[in-house]
Design an enzyme around this catalytic site. Structure first.
Site, short mmCIF file in Angstrom:
data_model
loop_
_atom_site.label_atom_id
_atom_site.label_comp_id
_atom_site.label_asym_id
_atom_site.label_seq_id
_atom_site.Cartn_x
_atom_site.Cartn_y
_atom_site.Cartn_z
N ASP A 56 0.82 -1.20 0.00
CA ASP A 56 0.00 0.00 0.00
C ASP A 56 0.86 1.26 0.00
O ASP A 56 2.04 1.22 0.37
CB ASP A 56 -0.95 0.01 1.20
CG ASP A 56 -0.21 -0.02 2.53
OD1 ASP A 56 0.60 -0.94 2.73
OD2 ASP A 56 -0.43 0.88 3.37
N GLU A 112 -0.17 -1.25 5.68
CA GLU A 112 0.90 -0.92 6.63
C GLU A 112 0.82 0.54 7.02
O GLU A 112 1.09 0.92 8.17
CB GLU A 112 2.26 -1.25 6.01
CG GLU A 112 3.44 -1.09 6.97
CD GLU A 112 4.06 0.30 6.95
OE1 GLU A 112 4.96 0.55 7.79
OE2 GLU A 112 3.67 1.15 6.12
#
Length: 381
Positions: free
Chosen positions: A71, A133
């Site tokens: 991400d 994350e």
């Protein structure tokens, strides 16, 4: 394989934190399958976000995890000079959202796969890619929970967060809390007839500020970090519609960053105790991960120093999933390409030299684990 081409493919997926990432994971899974490497997909409770785990080499002996998140933070800043999700090359800079944080490391790992599969690996290399994350390592715990069913207990984990390919031994842990208050709206001329939600938050906010001051004065202290103590801050507050209306809702978001050995959630206890005793308030933990702490003489630190060619750094201020791997009993270290100072900014970039340097480190790992490297026969790094 040229890692720049792989990075271009990865950046093209706008895998913004908190959004579906199935397209990116499918691309990586198909790429690995094309080289004879099967993948296991580990979904999260969201239903539209996925972790990926793949193994090169024997599954039933201890090996090494290469860990990264897929991400990226949003790319809405007006200072971008081009499409953030289209990799641009200007001189030696490869520009795009996630180029350095941290699709550069993912590209280095994946581009090494065609060569790694040709090596006679006596110990496996595991690729572990997680989601969200950037929201507080929300995806990787689901993957770590499944690890005992996916491989033999790993010898170590390398988290490729940007560190200039310098092995990092320590980082702080983090917890984030959202506190919501409910009140009763009305005209501000008659506060006696309403309930001010912002006022309801004030005792908890004061408790956070006092705890932040106490940590700075009393510690505990760890000189490896800057600052050398655990910290708290109120990062966001919101509530109210107009100055002359009693606010009926309000929220505050609070962050704690803890030195290694301190539970970041415990730093939030003064605020949580007040929430428990006030029916107007509710609390939600929105992120939590532990700190990382490894000694300079740990075998993994010495091993990664040899692979990277750089002496270890004592500590960094940012956090990663490395603490979660360590908490699960897997020695972990941070070592990835690029400079973290370029992350979360417009015109984010990694250099071609940094990208190729990371690929070289991954290939060195493969050669170190290949047949004939008797240093690894005993299970020591």
């Amino acid at each position: 394989m040229n890692p720049q081409s792989m990075l271009s493919n990865l950046v093209a997926f706008a895998s913004v934190v908190g959004t579906p990432n199935g397209g990116l994971i499918d691309f990586i899974r198909d790429f690995l399958a094309g080289h004879g490497v099967p993948s296991v997909i580990v979904g999260g409770p969201e239903g539209d976000r996925f972790n990926l785990f793949a193994t090169l080499g024997p599954v039933n002996v201890p090996g090494y995890i290469l860990s990264a998140h897929t991400d990226v933070v949003p790319a809405t800043e007006p200072a971008w000079k081009g499409d953030p999700f289209h990799l641009r090359a200007i001189d030696d800079r490869l520009i795009g959202r996630g180029a350095v944080d941290m699709k550069g490391f993912v590209a280095a790992v994946l581009s090494a796969v065609p060569q790694l599969v040709c090596m006679d690996l006596e110990r496996p290399i595991h690729i572990a890619l997680s989601y969200d994350e950037e929201a507080g390592c929300r995806g990787v715990p689901h993957l770590i929970e499944k690890l005992p069913t996916l491989c033999a207990p790993p010898v170590g984990c390398i988290v490729g967060e940007p560190s200039g390919l310098v092995p990092v031994l320590r980082h702080k842990g983090k917890a984030a809390l959202r506190i919501a208050a409910k009140g009763l709206s009305g005209h501000s001329s008659r506060p006696d007839l309403g309930q001010n939600a912002i006022h309801a938050l004030l005792p908890t906010l004061g408790a956070v500020a006092r705890e932040a001051e106490r940590q700075g004065q009393e510690g505990p202290m760890d000189a490896h970090f800057a600052p050398p103590y655990s910290t708290l801050q109120i990062g966001r507050i919101a509530g109210g519609e107009a100055l002359n209306i009693i606010p009926d809702t309000a929220i505050a978001e609070i962050e704690a960053r803890a030195i290694a050995g301190v539970d970041p959630l415990e730093l939030l206890n003064p605020a949580l105790r007040l929430v428990e005793n006030d029916e107007r308030l509710s609390a939600q933990v929105i992120a939590s991960y532990p700190g990382l702490s490894m000694t300079e003489d740990h075998p993994l630190a010495r091993f990664i120093e040899g692979l990277s060619g750089n002496a270890p750094l004592a500590a960094v201020s940012y956090g990663t999933e490395a603490g979660l791997y360590q908490q699960a009993g897997i020695p972990a270290i941070v070592c990835g390409p690029g400079d973290i100072a370029r992350a979360h900014k417009p015109e984010e970039y990694i250099t071609t030299a940094e990208l190729h340097g990371a690929q070289t480190m991954v290939l060195r790992l493969g050669r170190a684990l290949s047949a004939g490297k008797t240093a690894f026969a005993s299970g020591r790094v």
